[in-house]
Design a protein around this motif. Structure first.
Motif, PDB file in Angstrom:
ATOM      1  N   TYR A 160      -9.487  -1.339   5.332  1.00  0.00           N
ATOM      2  CA  TYR A 160      -9.099  -2.005   4.091  1.00  0.00           C
ATOM      3  C   TYR A 160      -8.915  -0.991   2.959  1.00  0.00           C
ATOM      4  O   TYR A 160      -7.964  -1.073   2.191  1.00  0.00           O
ATOM      5  CB  TYR A 160     -10.157  -3.048   3.716  1.00  0.00           C
ATOM      6  CG  TYR A 160      -9.879  -3.751   2.416  1.00  0.00           C
ATOM      7  CD1 TYR A 160      -8.838  -4.667   2.316  1.00  0.00           C
ATOM      8  CD2 TYR A 160     -10.649  -3.492   1.287  1.00  0.00           C
ATOM      9  CE1 TYR A 160      -8.574  -5.321   1.114  1.00  0.00           C
ATOM     10  CE2 TYR A 160     -10.398  -4.135   0.090  1.00  0.00           C
ATOM     11  CZ  TYR A 160      -9.353  -5.048   0.004  1.00  0.00           C
ATOM     12  OH  TYR A 160      -9.093  -5.663  -1.174  1.00  0.00           O
ATOM     13  N   ARG A 161      -9.828  -0.023   2.881  1.00  0.00           N
ATOM     14  CA  ARG A 161      -9.711   1.040   1.871  1.00  0.00           C
ATOM     15  C   ARG A 161      -8.427   1.835   2.056  1.00  0.00           C
ATOM     16  O   ARG A 161      -7.761   2.192   1.084  1.00  0.00           O
ATOM     17  CB  ARG A 161     -10.940   1.960   1.956  1.00  0.00           C
ATOM     18  CG  ARG A 161     -10.912   3.146   1.030  1.00  0.00           C
ATOM     19  CD  ARG A 161     -11.060   2.754  -0.411  1.00  0.00           C
ATOM     20  NE  ARG A 161     -11.012   3.909  -1.281  1.00  0.00           N
ATOM     21  CZ  ARG A 161     -10.475   3.914  -2.482  1.00  0.00           C
ATOM     22  NH1 ARG A 161      -9.950   2.810  -2.984  1.00  0.00           N
ATOM     23  NH2 ARG A 161     -10.461   4.997  -3.226  1.00  0.00           N
ATOM     24  N   LEU A 162      -8.052   2.096   3.302  1.00  0.00           N
ATOM     25  CA  LEU A 162      -6.806   2.821   3.577  1.00  0.00           C
ATOM     26  C   LEU A 162      -5.596   2.032   3.097  1.00  0.00           C
ATOM     27  O   LEU A 162      -4.670   2.595   2.494  1.00  0.00           O
ATOM     28  CB  LEU A 162      -6.703   3.116   5.074  1.00  0.00           C
ATOM     29  CG  LEU A 162      -5.506   3.925   5.536  1.00  0.00           C
ATOM     30  CD1 LEU A 162      -5.513   5.314   4.905  1.00  0.00           C
ATOM     31  CD2 LEU A 162      -5.488   4.027   7.046  1.00  0.00           C
ATOM     32  N   VAL A 163      -5.598   0.724   3.333  1.00  0.00           N
ATOM     33  CA  VAL A 163      -4.493  -0.129   2.862  1.00  0.00           C
ATOM     34  C   VAL A 163      -4.432  -0.120   1.340  1.00  0.00           C
ATOM     35  O   VAL A 163      -3.348  -0.010   0.746  1.00  0.00           O
ATOM     36  CB  VAL A 163      -4.663  -1.571   3.406  1.00  0.00           C
ATOM     37  CG1 VAL A 163      -3.687  -2.516   2.735  1.00  0.00           C
ATOM     38  CG2 VAL A 163      -4.469  -1.588   4.911  1.00  0.00           C
ATOM     39  N   VAL A 164      -5.585  -0.218   0.679  1.00  0.00           N
ATOM     40  CA  VAL A 164      -5.622  -0.214  -0.784  1.00  0.00           C
ATOM     41  C   VAL A 164      -5.080   1.103  -1.333  1.00  0.00           C
ATOM     42  O   VAL A 164      -4.300   1.125  -2.290  1.00  0.00           O
ATOM     43  CB  VAL A 164      -7.063  -0.474  -1.285  1.00  0.00           C
ATOM     44  CG1 VAL A 164      -7.179  -0.207  -2.775  1.00  0.00           C
ATOM     45  CG2 VAL A 164      -7.475  -1.899  -0.973  1.00  0.00           C
ATOM     46  N   ILE A 165      -5.462   2.216  -0.730  1.00  0.00           N
ATOM     47  CA  ILE A 165      -4.991   3.525  -1.184  1.00  0.00           C
ATOM     48  C   ILE A 165      -3.478   3.635  -1.017  1.00  0.00           C
ATOM     49  O   ILE A 165      -2.774   4.100  -1.925  1.00  0.00           O
ATOM     50  CB  ILE A 165      -5.709   4.654  -0.412  1.00  0.00           C
ATOM     51  CG1 ILE A 165      -7.159   4.760  -0.874  1.00  0.00           C
ATOM     52  CG2 ILE A 165      -5.002   5.986  -0.605  1.00  0.00           C
ATOM     53  CD1 ILE A 165      -7.991   5.694  -0.042  1.00  0.00           C
ATOM     54  N   CYS A 166      -2.970   3.205   0.130  1.00  0.00           N
ATOM     55  CA  CYS A 166      -1.519   3.278   0.367  1.00  0.00           C
ATOM     56  C   CYS A 166      -0.758   2.391  -0.606  1.00  0.00           C
ATOM     57  O   CYS A 166       0.286   2.785  -1.133  1.00  0.00           O
ATOM     58  CB  CYS A 166      -1.196   2.894   1.809  1.00  0.00           C
ATOM     59  SG  CYS A 166      -1.763   4.096   3.010  1.00  0.00           S
ATOM     60  N   GLN A 167      -1.259   1.182  -0.854  1.00  0.00           N
ATOM     61  CA  GLN A 167      -0.588   0.295  -1.802  1.00  0.00           C
ATOM     62  C   GLN A 167      -0.632   0.850  -3.214  1.00  0.00           C
ATOM     63  O   GLN A 167       0.352   0.760  -3.951  1.00  0.00           O
ATOM     64  CB  GLN A 167      -1.210  -1.102  -1.759  1.00  0.00           C
ATOM     65  CG  GLN A 167      -0.824  -1.883  -0.541  1.00  0.00           C
ATOM     66  CD  GLN A 167      -1.227  -3.338  -0.648  1.00  0.00           C
ATOM     67  OE1 GLN A 167      -2.072  -3.691  -1.459  1.00  0.00           O
ATOM     68  NE2 GLN A 167      -0.629  -4.171   0.182  1.00  0.00           N
ATOM     69  N   ASP A 168      -1.762   1.427  -3.599  1.00  0.00           N
ATOM     70  CA  ASP A 168      -1.875   2.015  -4.923  1.00  0.00           C
ATOM     71  C   ASP A 168      -0.901   3.182  -5.078  1.00  0.00           C
ATOM     72  O   ASP A 168      -0.234   3.319  -6.103  1.00  0.00           O
ATOM     73  CB  ASP A 168      -3.307   2.488  -5.161  1.00  0.00           C
ATOM     74  CG  ASP A 168      -3.485   3.070  -6.549  1.00  0.00           C
ATOM     75  OD1 ASP A 168      -3.172   2.367  -7.531  1.00  0.00           O
ATOM     76  OD2 ASP A 168      -3.928   4.227  -6.656  1.00  0.00           O
ATOM     77  N   SER A 169      -0.812   4.003  -4.049  1.00  0.00           N
ATOM     78  CA  SER A 169       0.100   5.141  -4.100  1.00  0.00           C
ATOM     79  C   SER A 169       1.554   4.691  -4.166  1.00  0.00           C
ATOM     80  O   SER A 169       2.356   5.244  -4.921  1.00  0.00           O
ATOM     81  CB  SER A 169      -0.115   6.031  -2.873  1.00  0.00           C
ATOM     82  OG  SER A 169       0.777   7.102  -2.871  1.00  0.00           O
ATOM     83  N   CYS A 170       1.903   3.664  -3.381  1.00  0.00           N
ATOM     84  CA  CYS A 170       3.282   3.166  -3.385  1.00  0.00           C
ATOM     85  C   CYS A 170       3.640   2.503  -4.702  1.00  0.00           C
ATOM     86  O   CYS A 170       4.752   2.649  -5.200  1.00  0.00           O
ATOM     87  CB  CYS A 170       3.482   2.185  -2.233  1.00  0.00           C
ATOM     88  SG  CYS A 170       3.445   2.961  -0.615  1.00  0.00           S
ATOM     89  N   SER A 171       2.699   1.757  -5.297  1.00  0.00           N
ATOM     90  CA  SER A 171       2.998   1.094  -6.562  1.00  0.00           C
ATOM     91  C   SER A 171       3.160   2.116  -7.683  1.00  0.00           C
ATOM     92  O   SER A 171       3.982   1.943  -8.584  1.00  0.00           O
ATOM     93  CB  SER A 171       1.905   0.084  -6.901  1.00  0.00           C
ATOM     94  OG  SER A 171       0.686   0.757  -7.131  1.00  0.00           O
ATOM     95  N   ARG A 172       2.400   3.213  -7.630  1.00  0.00           N
ATOM     96  CA  ARG A 172       2.558   4.257  -8.647  1.00  0.00           C
ATOM     97  C   ARG A 172       3.880   4.996  -8.480  1.00  0.00           C
ATOM     98  O   ARG A 172       4.437   5.501  -9.442  1.00  0.00           O
ATOM     99  CB  ARG A 172       1.404   5.246  -8.562  1.00  0.00           C
ATOM    100  CG  ARG A 172       0.095   4.701  -9.084  1.00  0.00           C
ATOM    101  CD  ARG A 172      -1.011   5.698  -8.863  1.00  0.00           C
ATOM    102  NE  ARG A 172      -2.294   5.146  -9.238  1.00  0.00           N
ATOM    103  CZ  ARG A 172      -2.854   5.315 -10.418  1.00  0.00           C
ATOM    104  NH1 ARG A 172      -2.236   5.999 -11.351  1.00  0.00           N
ATOM    105  NH2 ARG A 172      -4.028   4.785 -10.684  1.00  0.00           N
ATOM    106  N   ALA A 173       4.370   5.059  -7.231  1.00  0.00           N
ATOM    107  CA  ALA A 173       5.633   5.742  -6.980  1.00  0.00           C
ATOM    108  C   ALA A 173       6.827   4.831  -7.221  1.00  0.00           C
ATOM    109  O   ALA A 173       7.968   5.256  -7.087  1.00  0.00           O
ATOM    110  CB  ALA A 173       5.662   6.273  -5.551  1.00  0.00           C
ATOM    111  N   GLY A 174       6.581   3.552  -7.543  1.00  0.00           N
ATOM    112  CA  GLY A 174       7.675   2.633  -7.820  1.00  0.00           C
ATOM    113  C   GLY A 174       8.138   1.848  -6.619  1.00  0.00           C
ATOM    114  O   GLY A 174       9.199   1.241  -6.646  1.00  0.00           O
ATOM    115  N   TRP A 175       7.337   1.851  -5.549  1.00  0.00           N
ATOM    116  CA  TRP A 175       7.717   1.107  -4.346  1.00  0.00           C
ATOM    117  C   TRP A 175       6.939  -0.189  -4.217  1.00  0.00           C
ATOM    118  O   TRP A 175       6.938  -0.821  -3.174  1.00  0.00           O
ATOM    119  CB  TRP A 175       7.447   1.943  -3.091  1.00  0.00           C
ATOM    120  CG  TRP A 175       8.129   3.259  -3.098  1.00  0.00           C
ATOM    121  CD1 TRP A 175       9.245   3.620  -3.778  1.00  0.00           C
ATOM    122  CD2 TRP A 175       7.695   4.445  -2.412  1.00  0.00           C
ATOM    123  NE1 TRP A 175       9.558   4.923  -3.544  1.00  0.00           N
ATOM    124  CE2 TRP A 175       8.611   5.458  -2.710  1.00  0.00           C
ATOM    125  CE3 TRP A 175       6.634   4.733  -1.576  1.00  0.00           C
ATOM    126  CZ2 TRP A 175       8.507   6.743  -2.209  1.00  0.00           C
ATOM    127  CZ3 TRP A 175       6.514   5.996  -1.065  1.00  0.00           C
ATOM    128  CH2 TRP A 175       7.443   6.993  -1.374  1.00  0.00           C
TER     129      TRP A 175
END
Length: 198
Positions: free
Chosen positions: A176-191
């Motif tokens: 779950y933490r891995l999913v949260v990190i990936c989503q946070d990174s993608c949202s900051r990158a504009g995805w």
């Protein structure tokens, strides 16, 4: 001479299982105390070292419980599984020298770099190492061995089930933490619009 013979007599009364457990305990204690006494290196601050040592104490307790419980459960039923338990124990000891649990206390330089320019691995390196450690070095392998003992050898007792559930929760929470990190990174990158939120 009599003192040496008395000492040998006392030591010979201790069973081999107690010797094995004592050796495991001493090894883990020496690793933790040795890490504490060694000079700081690799950019690790005293604050990070203190956090790392606290993590190591909990990790060592889990590893010690794993070996003592598993060996007592399976040593008479399957010698091959004893070797597997010892191999998983040896594999789990790798986390002590490679510092995968170091807590990163360095502040983010948000003024120097924009969020889109920071890579996922560089920003979340400590979290990623912690997830890899849990999934592949400790809780993941421990869960597999415990489930094997419960399903294949029909061994069930309260502590085995408790620690199997504990390992399962740690694996799920790290995924779950891995999913949260990936989503946070993608949202900051504009995805963020392309990835559904959990």
């Amino acid at each position: 001479m009599r003192t040496v013979s008395n000492l040998n007599q006392v030591l010979s009364t201790v069973c081999s299982n107690d010797w094995i457990l004592a050796l495991h305990q001493n090894l883990l204690l020496l690793l933790i105390v040795g890490k504490w006494l060694l000079p700081l290196g690799g950019g690790v601050t005293r604050d990070e070292l203190s956090q790392l040592l606290l993590i190591f104490v909990g990790t060592a307790a889990d590893i010690l419980e794993f070996t003592s419980e598993m060996l007592s459960d399976v040593k008479e039923k399957s010698p091959q599984l004893v070797y597997i338990v010892l191999a998983v124990w040896t594999w789990s000891m790798l986390q002590f020298p490679i510092h995968v649990s170091v807590v990163n206390s360095k502040p983010d330089n948000e003024g120097e770099q924009e969020a889109g320019e920071v890579s996922l691995l560089s920003k979340y390196s400590t979290d990623m190492w912690s997830i890899v450690e849990a999934l592949f070095i400790q809780d993941g392998p421990f869960l597999v061995v415990r489930l094997t003992v419960m399903t294949y050898f029909d061994v069930f007792h309260q502590m085995l089930v408790f620690f199997a559930v504990k390992n399962f929760l740690v694996v799920i929470l790290n995924l779950y933490r891995l999913v949260v990190i990936c989503q946070d990174s993608c949202s900051r990158a504009g995805w963020g619009s392309a990835i559904p939120c959990v």
